[in-house]
Design a protein around this motif. Structure first.
Motif, PDB file in Angstrom:
ATOM      1  N   ARG A  58       0.226   6.581  -0.030  1.00 53.43           N
ATOM      2  CA  ARG A  58      -0.514   5.412   0.445  1.00 53.43           C
ATOM      3  C   ARG A  58      -1.721   5.166  -0.450  1.00 53.43           C
ATOM      4  O   ARG A  58      -2.547   6.032  -0.644  1.00 53.43           O
ATOM      5  CB  ARG A  58      -0.959   5.610   1.888  1.00 53.43           C
ATOM      6  CG  ARG A  58      -1.686   4.422   2.459  1.00 53.43           C
ATOM      7  CD  ARG A  58      -1.915   4.604   3.955  1.00 53.43           C
ATOM      8  NE  ARG A  58      -2.633   3.499   4.521  1.00 53.43           N
ATOM      9  CZ  ARG A  58      -2.096   2.329   4.860  1.00 53.43           C
ATOM     10  NH1 ARG A  58      -0.819   2.123   4.685  1.00 53.43           N
ATOM     11  NH2 ARG A  58      -2.830   1.373   5.366  1.00 53.43           N
ATOM     12  N   GLN A  89       0.818  -1.215   0.000  1.00 53.16           N
ATOM     13  CA  GLN A  89       0.000   0.000   0.000  1.00 53.16           C
ATOM     14  C   GLN A  89       0.850   1.263   0.000  1.00 53.16           C
ATOM     15  O   GLN A  89       0.311   2.352  -0.094  1.00 53.16           O
ATOM     16  CB  GLN A  89      -0.933   0.016   1.210  1.00 53.16           C
ATOM     17  CG  GLN A  89      -2.092  -0.953   1.072  1.00 53.16           C
ATOM     18  CD  GLN A  89      -3.057  -0.792   2.205  1.00 53.16           C
ATOM     19  OE1 GLN A  89      -2.726  -1.057   3.350  1.00 53.16           O
ATOM     20  NE2 GLN A  89      -4.262  -0.355   1.881  1.00 53.16           N
ATOM     21  N   GLU A  90       2.164   1.131   0.104  1.00 53.51           N
ATOM     22  CA  GLU A  90       3.029   2.292   0.254  1.00 53.51           C
ATOM     23  C   GLU A  90       4.021   2.422  -0.895  1.00 53.51           C
ATOM     24  O   GLU A  90       4.602   1.438  -1.343  1.00 53.51           O
ATOM     25  CB  GLU A  90       3.845   2.193   1.555  1.00 53.51           C
ATOM     26  CG  GLU A  90       3.047   1.840   2.780  1.00 53.51           C
ATOM     27  CD  GLU A  90       2.113   2.945   3.245  1.00 53.51           C
ATOM     28  OE1 GLU A  90       2.360   4.118   2.920  1.00 53.51           O
ATOM     29  OE2 GLU A  90       1.141   2.626   3.938  1.00 53.51           O
TER      30      GLU A  90
END
Length: 164
Positions: free
Chosen positions: A99, A60-61
């Motif tokens: 994110r 997610q990053e």
């Protein structure tokens, strides 16, 4: 844009610069020192637009390289432009973290995420007030002063050798 000014260097050297010395300082020495600072840090510190390409990895990053991140111009994933916001596709933080919301970054193909953003500090010379951290300004000024002092010493030694 420079991290320091001739006046900053003058305060360290305690030398009243003539116009040619000041021009040499602002055109050659300060930019040289500032480039060395950027190289040491590992990225360009001055305010500007940057573009980075990533390969998604199902996390997610994503972490952008140039800091601080001021704004995101665009994020394109798998040829689709994403929208920014807490109830949209992604959020960003000035620490460089992007994110992905609701799902993970796609790994459908190599180099499938392109992020264009504005980052860095406003320095002197651009007509903008500076937000450059004072320690970077002082390192630039002090290193430029030391470089100038060394050049002047070498020139004085050459002149002394010519006299003998």
């Amino acid at each position: 844009m420079a991290f320091s000014t001739a006046a900053d260097v003058e305060s360290y050297t305690q030398i009243d610069f003539d116009s040619s010395l000041e021009t040499h300082l602002t055109n050659n020495l300060i930019p040289f020192v500032d480039a060395a600072i950027d190289q040491y840090v590992g990225y360009e510190l001055t305010h500007g637009t940057k573009t980075e390409t990533f390969t998604g990895d199902q996390t997610q990053e994503i972490f952008l390289r140039h800091l601080p991140v001021r704004s995101i111009t665009s994020v394109v994933e798998d040829d689709t432009t994403l929208t920014q916001g807490n109830s949209a596709d992604y959020v960003f933080y000035d620490s460089g973290r992007l994110r992905r919301l609701g799902k993970r970054w796609s790994y459908a193909k190599e180099q499938n995420i392109v992020v264009t953003y504005v980052s860095g500090y406003t320095a002197f010379g651009g007509g903008l007030s500076t937000d450059l951290p004072i320690h970077i300004k002082m390192v630039s000024a002090r290193a430029s002063a030391r470089l100038l002092e060394n050049i002047l010493q070498v020139l004085a030694d050459i002149e002394a050798a010519k006299q003998n």
